[in-house]
Scaffold this motif. Structure first.
Motif, PDB file in Angstrom:
ATOM      1  N   UNK A  48     -12.833  18.488 -37.339  1.00 40.84           N
ATOM      2  CA  UNK A  48     -13.788  19.427 -37.929  1.00 40.84           C
ATOM      3  C   UNK A  48     -13.199  20.839 -37.997  1.00 40.84           C
ATOM      4  N   UNK A  49     -12.521  21.251 -36.948  1.00 41.75           N
ATOM      5  CA  UNK A  49     -11.935  22.595 -36.934  1.00 41.75           C
ATOM      6  C   UNK A  49     -10.835  22.747 -37.986  1.00 41.75           C
ATOM      7  N   UNK A  50      -9.979  21.738 -38.103  1.00 47.48           N
ATOM      8  CA  UNK A  50      -8.913  21.847 -39.096  1.00 47.48           C
ATOM      9  C   UNK A  50      -9.462  21.772 -40.517  1.00 47.48           C
ATOM     10  N   UNK A  51     -10.492  20.988 -40.735  1.00 52.50           N
ATOM     11  CA  UNK A  51     -11.077  20.956 -42.080  1.00 52.50           C
ATOM     12  C   UNK A  51     -11.783  22.275 -42.392  1.00 52.50           C
ATOM     13  N   UNK A  52     -12.438  22.872 -41.397  1.00 47.70           N
ATOM     14  CA  UNK A  52     -13.054  24.190 -41.600  1.00 47.70           C
ATOM     15  C   UNK A  52     -11.995  25.235 -41.940  1.00 47.70           C
ATOM     16  N   UNK A  53     -10.900  25.221 -41.205  1.00 47.92           N
ATOM     17  CA  UNK A  53      -9.835  26.190 -41.478  1.00 47.92           C
ATOM     18  C   UNK A  53      -9.215  25.959 -42.853  1.00 47.92           C
ATOM     19  N   UNK A  54      -9.146  24.704 -43.275  1.00 44.18           N
ATOM     20  CA  UNK A  54      -8.646  24.404 -44.610  1.00 44.18           C
ATOM     21  C   UNK A  54      -9.541  25.020 -45.681  1.00 44.18           C
ATOM     22  N   UNK A  55     -10.843  24.918 -45.490  1.00 43.81           N
ATOM     23  CA  UNK A  55     -11.783  25.531 -46.433  1.00 43.81           C
ATOM     24  C   UNK A  55     -11.681  27.045 -46.365  1.00 43.81           C
ATOM     25  N   UNK A 109     -15.711   8.178 -20.883  1.00 48.49           N
ATOM     26  CA  UNK A 109     -14.524   9.040 -20.960  1.00 48.49           C
ATOM     27  C   UNK A 109     -13.791   8.846 -22.286  1.00 48.49           C
ATOM     28  N   UNK A 110     -13.667   7.607 -22.721  1.00 46.59           N
ATOM     29  CA  UNK A 110     -12.994   7.336 -23.987  1.00 46.59           C
ATOM     30  C   UNK A 110     -13.798   7.863 -25.174  1.00 46.59           C
ATOM     31  N   UNK A 111     -15.105   7.741 -25.106  1.00 50.11           N
ATOM     32  CA  UNK A 111     -15.962   8.279 -26.174  1.00 50.11           C
ATOM     33  C   UNK A 111     -15.870   9.803 -26.212  1.00 50.11           C
ATOM     34  N   UNK A 112     -15.766  10.424 -25.050  1.00 52.69           N
ATOM     35  CA  UNK A 112     -15.609  11.883 -25.004  1.00 52.69           C
ATOM     36  C   UNK A 112     -14.281  12.306 -25.623  1.00 52.69           C
ATOM     37  N   UNK A 113     -13.236  11.542 -25.396  1.00 52.10           N
ATOM     38  CA  UNK A 113     -11.945  11.848 -26.032  1.00 52.10           C
ATOM     39  C   UNK A 113     -12.020  11.696 -27.551  1.00 52.10           C
ATOM     40  N   UNK A 114     -12.750  10.696 -28.003  1.00 48.23           N
ATOM     41  CA  UNK A 114     -12.952  10.531 -29.444  1.00 48.23           C
ATOM     42  C   UNK A 114     -13.736  11.714 -30.003  1.00 48.23           C
ATOM     43  N   UNK A 115     -14.731  12.204 -29.251  1.00 50.60           N
ATOM     44  CA  UNK A 115     -15.503  13.374 -29.684  1.00 50.60           C
ATOM     45  C   UNK A 115     -14.622  14.606 -29.806  1.00 50.60           C
ATOM     46  N   UNK A 116     -13.698  14.768 -28.873  1.00 52.73           N
ATOM     47  CA  UNK A 116     -12.761  15.899 -28.945  1.00 52.73           C
ATOM     48  C   UNK A 116     -11.859  15.754 -30.175  1.00 52.73           C
ATOM     49  N   UNK A 117     -11.474  14.533 -30.492  1.00 54.70           N
ATOM     50  CA  UNK A 117     -10.662  14.303 -31.697  1.00 54.70           C
ATOM     51  C   UNK A 117     -11.448  14.649 -32.960  1.00 54.70           C
ATOM     52  N   UNK A 118     -12.720  14.282 -32.991  1.00 52.73           N
ATOM     53  CA  UNK A 118     -13.552  14.650 -34.135  1.00 52.73           C
ATOM     54  C   UNK A 118     -13.732  16.162 -34.216  1.00 52.73           C
ATOM     55  N   UNK A 119     -13.809  16.828 -33.069  1.00 50.76           N
ATOM     56  CA  UNK A 119     -13.894  18.283 -33.059  1.00 50.76           C
ATOM     57  C   UNK A 119     -12.636  18.898 -33.649  1.00 50.76           C
ATOM     58  N   UNK A 120     -11.481  18.378 -33.278  1.00 51.81           N
ATOM     59  CA  UNK A 120     -10.222  18.872 -33.841  1.00 51.81           C
ATOM     60  C   UNK A 120     -10.183  18.661 -35.353  1.00 51.81           C
TER      61      UNK A 120
END
Length: 109
Positions: free
Chosen positions: A63-70, A50-61
């Protein structure tokens, strides 16, 4: 070089590094979740997955913000804010997955 061009260049360099690394770290977290699920069948339940899944969601966030920045590189202020958010979320996620791994290694969680 104008301020706008300088911000664009700096933003693209950091955001373009955060995006692929975040994607890779999502894969690492998903692999960890899978391995823990296999191990749980033998040794009993833990909350590591469960904690690793939360970390994965954080990495997704991140990735999304860096994509939007580009994507919005033409708008300097928005680009800089998105890049800063991606950077902060990415560091948070790195600390989180490191804590999860450390606590899991010492059998705390």
């Amino acid at each position: 070089m104008s301020d706008r061009a300088r911000i664009f260049t700096q933003s693209n360099s950091l955001a373009s590094h955060i995006l692929p690394v975040s994607g890779t770290m999502i894969g690492v977290c998903v692999t960890l979740v899978g391995l823990v699920k296999v191990a749980e069948a033998r040794s009993g339940g833990t909350r590591v997955d469960e904690y690793a899944a939360l970390a994965a969601v954080s990495f997704l966030a991140s990735a999304l913000t860096s994509y939007l920045s580009i994507r919005f590189a033409g708008k300097a202020k928005l680009c800089a804010r998105l890049e800063q958010a991606a950077d902060i979320i990415f560091i948070f996620a790195l600390v989180a997955i490191t804590l999860v791994a450390t606590l899991f290694a010492y059998e705390v969680i």
